[in-house]
Design a protein around this motif. Sequence first.
Motif, PDB file in Angstrom:
ATOM      1  N   VAL A   1       5.625  70.686  -4.476  1.00 14.66           N
ATOM      2  CA  VAL A   1       6.346  69.414  -4.319  1.00 14.66           C
ATOM      3  C   VAL A   1       6.169  68.940  -2.886  1.00 14.66           C
ATOM      4  O   VAL A   1       6.267  69.717  -1.932  1.00 14.66           O
ATOM      5  CB  VAL A   1       7.848  69.571  -4.646  1.00 14.66           C
ATOM      6  CG1 VAL A   1       8.627  68.317  -4.231  1.00 14.66           C
ATOM      7  CG2 VAL A   1       8.059  69.842  -6.123  1.00 14.66           C
ATOM      8  N   TRP A   2       5.912  67.645  -2.746  1.00 14.60           N
ATOM      9  CA  TRP A   2       5.704  67.038  -1.428  1.00 14.60           C
ATOM     10  C   TRP A   2       6.584  65.807  -1.334  1.00 14.60           C
ATOM     11  O   TRP A   2       6.535  64.917  -2.184  1.00 14.60           O
ATOM     12  CB  TRP A   2       4.228  66.688  -1.275  1.00 14.60           C
ATOM     13  CG  TRP A   2       3.835  66.012   0.013  1.00 14.60           C
ATOM     14  CD1 TRP A   2       4.598  65.786   1.123  1.00 14.60           C
ATOM     15  CD2 TRP A   2       2.540  65.461   0.317  1.00 14.60           C
ATOM     16  NE1 TRP A   2       3.878  65.144   2.097  1.00 14.60           N
ATOM     17  CE2 TRP A   2       2.607  64.926   1.643  1.00 14.60           C
ATOM     18  CE3 TRP A   2       1.341  65.368  -0.397  1.00 14.60           C
ATOM     19  CZ2 TRP A   2       1.512  64.316   2.244  1.00 14.60           C
ATOM     20  CZ3 TRP A   2       0.247  64.755   0.216  1.00 14.60           C
ATOM     21  CH2 TRP A   2       0.342  64.239   1.515  1.00 14.60           C
ATOM     22  N   VAL A   3       7.454  65.762  -0.301  1.00 11.58           N
ATOM     23  CA  VAL A   3       8.256  64.564  -0.022  1.00 11.58           C
ATOM     24  C   VAL A   3       7.912  64.072   1.378  1.00 11.58           C
ATOM     25  O   VAL A   3       7.591  64.858   2.273  1.00 11.58           O
ATOM     26  CB  VAL A   3       9.772  64.831  -0.153  1.00 11.58           C
ATOM     27  CG1 VAL A   3      10.142  65.201  -1.573  1.00 11.58           C
ATOM     28  CG2 VAL A   3      10.243  65.906   0.817  1.00 11.58           C
ATOM     29  N   LYS A   4       7.991  62.740   1.558  1.00 16.83           N
ATOM     30  CA  LYS A   4       7.530  62.152   2.817  1.00 16.83           C
ATOM     31  C   LYS A   4       8.465  61.037   3.252  1.00 16.83           C
ATOM     32  O   LYS A   4       9.035  60.319   2.435  1.00 16.83           O
ATOM     33  CB  LYS A   4       6.112  61.598   2.651  1.00 16.83           C
ATOM     34  CG  LYS A   4       5.517  60.981   3.916  1.00 16.83           C
ATOM     35  CD  LYS A   4       4.216  60.242   3.628  1.00 16.83           C
ATOM     36  CE  LYS A   4       3.084  61.186   3.265  1.00 16.83           C
ATOM     37  NZ  LYS A   4       1.785  60.451   3.150  1.00 16.83           N
ATOM     38  N   ARG A   5       8.603  60.901   4.582  1.00 17.31           N
ATOM     39  CA  ARG A   5       9.353  59.777   5.164  1.00 17.31           C
ATOM     40  C   ARG A   5       8.418  58.994   6.081  1.00 17.31           C
ATOM     41  O   ARG A   5       7.824  59.566   7.003  1.00 17.31           O
ATOM     42  CB  ARG A   5      10.560  60.275   5.960  1.00 17.31           C
ATOM     43  CG  ARG A   5      11.320  59.164   6.693  1.00 17.31           C
ATOM     44  CD  ARG A   5      12.631  59.669   7.248  1.00 17.31           C
ATOM     45  NE  ARG A   5      12.479  60.507   8.418  1.00 17.31           N
ATOM     46  CZ  ARG A   5      12.608  60.086   9.693  1.00 17.31           C
ATOM     47  NH1 ARG A   5      12.860  58.807   9.934  1.00 17.31           N
ATOM     48  NH2 ARG A   5      12.487  60.928  10.688  1.00 17.31           N
ATOM     49  N   GLU A   6       8.305  57.716   5.832  1.00 15.49           N
ATOM     50  CA  GLU A   6       7.477  56.863   6.679  1.00 15.49           C
ATOM     51  C   GLU A   6       8.280  56.433   7.905  1.00 15.49           C
ATOM     52  O   GLU A   6       9.452  56.068   7.810  1.00 15.49           O
ATOM     53  CB  GLU A   6       7.019  55.624   5.899  1.00 15.49           C
ATOM     54  CG  GLU A   6       6.145  55.918   4.697  1.00 15.49           C
ATOM     55  CD  GLU A   6       4.795  56.521   5.059  1.00 15.49           C
ATOM     56  OE1 GLU A   6       4.358  56.349   6.227  1.00 15.49           O
ATOM     57  OE2 GLU A   6       4.182  57.168   4.184  1.00 15.49           O
ATOM     58  N   ILE A   7       7.639  56.516   9.078  1.00  9.53           N
ATOM     59  CA  ILE A   7       8.249  56.049  10.322  1.00  9.53           C
ATOM     60  C   ILE A   7       7.301  55.034  10.957  1.00  9.53           C
ATOM     61  O   ILE A   7       6.171  54.852  10.512  1.00  9.53           O
ATOM     62  CB  ILE A   7       8.547  57.219  11.287  1.00  9.53           C
ATOM     63  CG1 ILE A   7       7.263  57.999  11.602  1.00  9.53           C
ATOM     64  CG2 ILE A   7       9.588  58.144  10.692  1.00  9.53           C
ATOM     65  CD1 ILE A   7       7.462  59.127  12.590  1.00  9.53           C
ATOM     66  N   LEU A   8       7.747  54.375  12.018  1.00 16.74           N
ATOM     67  CA  LEU A   8       6.948  53.307  12.617  1.00 16.74           C
ATOM     68  C   LEU A   8       5.582  53.801  13.078  1.00 16.74           C
ATOM     69  O   LEU A   8       4.589  53.085  12.966  1.00 16.74           O
ATOM     70  CB  LEU A   8       7.708  52.695  13.806  1.00 16.74           C
ATOM     71  CG  LEU A   8       8.932  51.848  13.459  1.00 16.74           C
ATOM     72  CD1 LEU A   8       9.636  51.400  14.727  1.00 16.74           C
ATOM     73  CD2 LEU A   8       8.525  50.640  12.623  1.00 16.74           C
ATOM     74  N   SER A   9       5.539  55.015  13.594  1.00 15.35           N
ATOM     75  CA  SER A   9       4.288  55.504  14.176  1.00 15.35           C
ATOM     76  C   SER A   9       3.584  56.534  13.305  1.00 15.35           C
ATOM     77  O   SER A   9       2.676  57.205  13.767  1.00 15.35           O
ATOM     78  CB  SER A   9       4.574  56.120  15.551  1.00 15.35           C
ATOM     79  OG  SER A   9       5.496  57.184  15.421  1.00 15.35           O
TER      80      SER A   9
END
Length: 338
Positions: A201-209
């Motif tokens: 399982v892979w979870v991700k959070r997008e940030i500005l950079s």
Amino acid sequence: MIQKIKARLAFLNLRKLGALTLFFMCINLFSCKDDKPKTATPSTGKINSLSIVISDQLWNGEVGDSLRKKFAAPVDGLTQEEPLFTITQLPVKILDGYKTISRNVIIIKKEERNFFKFEKDQFAKPQNVVHISGNNVAEIIAHIEKHGDSIADKFKETEILKNQEIINQSLLDDKKIRDKFKVSLKIPSTYKYVMSRRNFVWVKREILSGNTSLVIYKVPFKTILKDDDVVTNIIEMRDSFGGKHIKGKNPNTRMITEESYSPYFFSTILDGKRTYETKGTWEMKGDYMSGSFINYAILNRNKREFIIIEGFCYAPSTDKRDLMHELESIIKSVKFLK
């Protein structure tokens, strides 16, 4: 006449009794008020911040050097040097009529007594306050050298708990993780599922950079403990899973452990279980992407397997200390389901 005197005395006694009763009622009333728990002042400060109350003379000399060596040392496993804590120096006179409510505080004084004391929630909550004093510079530095590592560990523990408190305000539904691995994780709702396979399982959070990610999978007991070289086995394991599931934008690219630097390796305990902690840097083979990672291999003796939970970030133009600290805080929330 005698009857009137007796009646008068009885009346006065009743008045005294009433006054005494009222007096004791007031005492009880105020006692009850004092017994009520007082609401503690909430502590303040950004994650991984530290206030040091110290004179300019000591701060700019050997004592300040010793403090910076302990509490502004580079964080292990980052792609660039970043301090363990962001330090703010405050003058000693700030304590005159003022109570500091920073979450982590060290108070240094040069005075006759040779003294070290750790206070919990002295002025606010949660709060760590460390008092250090000595008759001379050598005595003060001796306390810093003796207690510095344990102080830093306590501060880090408090910051993990604070980060988890922030995370708990809005959580991602971890049902997929519970169903596949029989563990729970408190993950912020800002993370999204980007891949869910039978054993990955892979979870991700997008940030500005860039982005931060968590991956969870499990491996048999022997994958890590097949010989005495546990570190090499962990690296081979993460390169295998990274190469299989985590690709770059270009064809034939895959995530591997950075080959130029040896990772940092520790043993610890998570949810009462023996755990191997590995910190280092990753790179995208065949591409120019890289970043930091923290990998926890948690031993589940009952099933003769390891649950692997890893956090990594890609943020080329951003400091990574606090990003990795958030990932560590998430991983340390792990609970095995019964």
